[in-house]
Write a protein that holds these residues in place. Structure first.
Motif, PDB file in Angstrom:
ATOM      1  N   PHE A  25       1.066  -1.344   0.144  1.00  0.00           N
ATOM      2  CA  PHE A  25       0.085   0.160   0.289  1.00  0.00           C
ATOM      3  C   PHE A  25       0.587   1.227  -0.520  1.00  0.00           C
ATOM      4  N   ALA A  26       1.051   1.887  -0.993  1.00  0.00           N
ATOM      5  CA  ALA A  26       1.601   3.226  -1.094  1.00  0.00           C
ATOM      6  C   ALA A  26       1.922   4.881  -0.280  1.00  0.00           C
ATOM      7  N   GLY A  27       0.132   4.264  -0.150  1.00  0.00           N
ATOM      8  CA  GLY A  27      -0.231   5.768   0.470  1.00  0.00           C
ATOM      9  C   GLY A  27      -0.229   7.440   0.947  1.00  0.00           C
ATOM     10  N   ASN A  28       0.567   7.686  -0.531  1.00  0.00           N
ATOM     11  CA  ASN A  28       0.509   8.466  -0.793  1.00  0.00           C
ATOM     12  C   ASN A  28       0.321   9.161  -1.871  1.00  0.00           C
ATOM     13  N   ALA A  29      -1.281   8.665  -2.567  1.00  0.00           N
ATOM     14  CA  ALA A  29      -2.111   9.367  -3.100  1.00  0.00           C
ATOM     15  C   ALA A  29      -1.990  11.121  -3.670  1.00  0.00           C
ATOM     16  N   HIS A  30      -1.640  11.433  -5.125  1.00  0.00           N
ATOM     17  CA  HIS A  30      -1.709  12.695  -5.319  1.00  0.00           C
ATOM     18  C   HIS A  30      -1.763  12.295  -6.785  1.00  0.00           C
ATOM     19  N   PHE A  31      -2.321  13.523  -7.247  1.00  0.00           N
ATOM     20  CA  PHE A  31      -2.372  14.043  -9.251  1.00  0.00           C
ATOM     21  C   PHE A  31      -1.107  14.617  -9.303  1.00  0.00           C
ATOM     22  N   ILE A  32      -0.570  14.099 -10.700  1.00  0.00           N
ATOM     23  CA  ILE A  32       0.572  14.425 -11.582  1.00  0.00           C
ATOM     24  C   ILE A  32       0.490  15.953 -11.989  1.00  0.00           C
ATOM     25  N   ASP A  33       0.980  16.793 -11.475  1.00  0.00           N
ATOM     26  CA  ASP A  33      -0.121  18.472 -12.014  1.00  0.00           C
ATOM     27  C   ASP A  33       0.972  18.194 -14.078  1.00  0.00           C
ATOM     28  N   HIS A  34       2.311  17.754 -14.217  1.00  0.00           N
ATOM     29  CA  HIS A  34       1.798  17.676 -15.688  1.00  0.00           C
ATOM     30  C   HIS A  34       1.963  16.638 -16.558  1.00  0.00           C
ATOM     31  N   HIS A  35       0.644  16.063 -15.953  1.00  0.00           N
ATOM     32  CA  HIS A  35      -0.064  14.434 -16.908  1.00  0.00           C
ATOM     33  C   HIS A  35      -1.694  15.008 -16.691  1.00  0.00           C
ATOM     34  N   THR A  36      -1.973  16.539 -15.499  1.00  0.00           N
ATOM     35  CA  THR A  36      -3.390  16.489 -15.150  1.00  0.00           C
ATOM     36  C   THR A  36      -3.421  18.090 -15.550  1.00  0.00           C
ATOM     37  N   GLY A  37      -4.914  18.048 -16.290  1.00  0.00           N
ATOM     38  CA  GLY A  37      -5.406  18.761 -17.194  1.00  0.00           C
ATOM     39  C   GLY A  37      -6.742  19.485 -17.596  1.00  0.00           C
ATOM     40  N   ALA A  38      -6.619  19.779 -18.480  1.00  0.00           N
ATOM     41  CA  ALA A  38      -7.865  20.297 -18.666  1.00  0.00           C
ATOM     42  C   ALA A  38      -8.017  21.394 -20.196  1.00  0.00           C
ATOM     43  N   SER A  39      -9.464  20.779 -20.891  1.00  0.00           N
ATOM     44  CA  SER A  39      -9.470  21.341 -22.050  1.00  0.00           C
ATOM     45  C   SER A  39     -10.979  20.989 -22.370  1.00  0.00           C
ATOM     46  N   LEU A  40     -11.154  21.931 -23.956  1.00  0.00           N
ATOM     47  CA  LEU A  40     -12.799  22.080 -24.463  1.00  0.00           C
ATOM     48  C   LEU A  40     -12.429  21.195 -25.674  1.00  0.00           C
ATOM     49  N   SER A  41     -13.252  20.874 -25.586  1.00  0.00           N
ATOM     50  CA  SER A  41     -14.537  20.038 -26.858  1.00  0.00           C
ATOM     51  C   SER A  41     -15.592  20.341 -26.941  1.00  0.00           C
TER      52      SER A  41
END
Length: 169
Positions: A25-41
């Motif tokens: 169990f890693a126990g250090n959950a986090h979103f990776i900033d440079h692989h997280t973003g938004a765009s319009l469709s």
């Protein structure tokens, strides 16, 4: 060897077997900033993400949320609003959730789409006119892993369209 020593040795051996058999169990959950973003469709907002630090195989419920400010207008058959335009603005929070499974490395990759409300559900237009979404802005974008508790905000605002001009077509 005494019974006490044998009991201690067996208990220690059982503990080692249990620890070796249980998943890490890693126990250090986090979103990776440079692989997280938004765009319009079109007028929808697509929020893409990568999360790490999860237990291999864990099922996570991820929620994307954002603030939507959108203008809906009644447009006549000539493509303009009439001299007495009928319009309304939606000013609300929109969210979408999904379930994702972490891979063997404790990571998951996914995306969620936030959609604007259908024009006909927001604005009732007179005969000869149709309701249209003419402009909008998505802002205050956030991602939350409801299971692990990881959270991040996504910088930026995303705008689409432009209000239709007034006229008598």
């Amino acid at each position: 060897m005494s019974i006490k020593r044998i009991s201690i040795a067996l208990a220690a051996a059982a503990g080692v077997v249990l620890l070796a058999a249980s998943p890490a169990f890693a126990g250090n959950a986090h979103f990776i900033d440079h692989h997280t973003g938004a765009s319009l469709s079109g007028t929808s907002l697509v929020v893409s993400f990568k999360e790490a630090g999860l237990e291999s195989g864990s099922v996570e419920t991820v929620t994307a949320s954002a603030h939507l400010m959108a203008m809906y207008q009644c447009i006549n058959n000539g493509g303009s609003n009439p001299a007495d335009p009928k319009k309304t603005t939606v000013d609300s929070e929109v969210s979408q959730s999904g379930q994702f499974t972490a891979n063997k490395n404790g990571q998951l990759v996914g995306s969620l789409m936030l959609a604007t409300p259908a024009a006909a559900s927001v604005l009732d237009c007179p005969n000869g006119q149709k309701a249209m979404l003419t402009a909008g802005t998505w802002s205050s974008i956030e991602l939350t892993d409801e299971t692990s508790g990881a959270w991040t905000a996504i910088d930026g605002t995303f705008s689409f369209g432009a209000p239709v001009g007034h006229g008598h077509k």
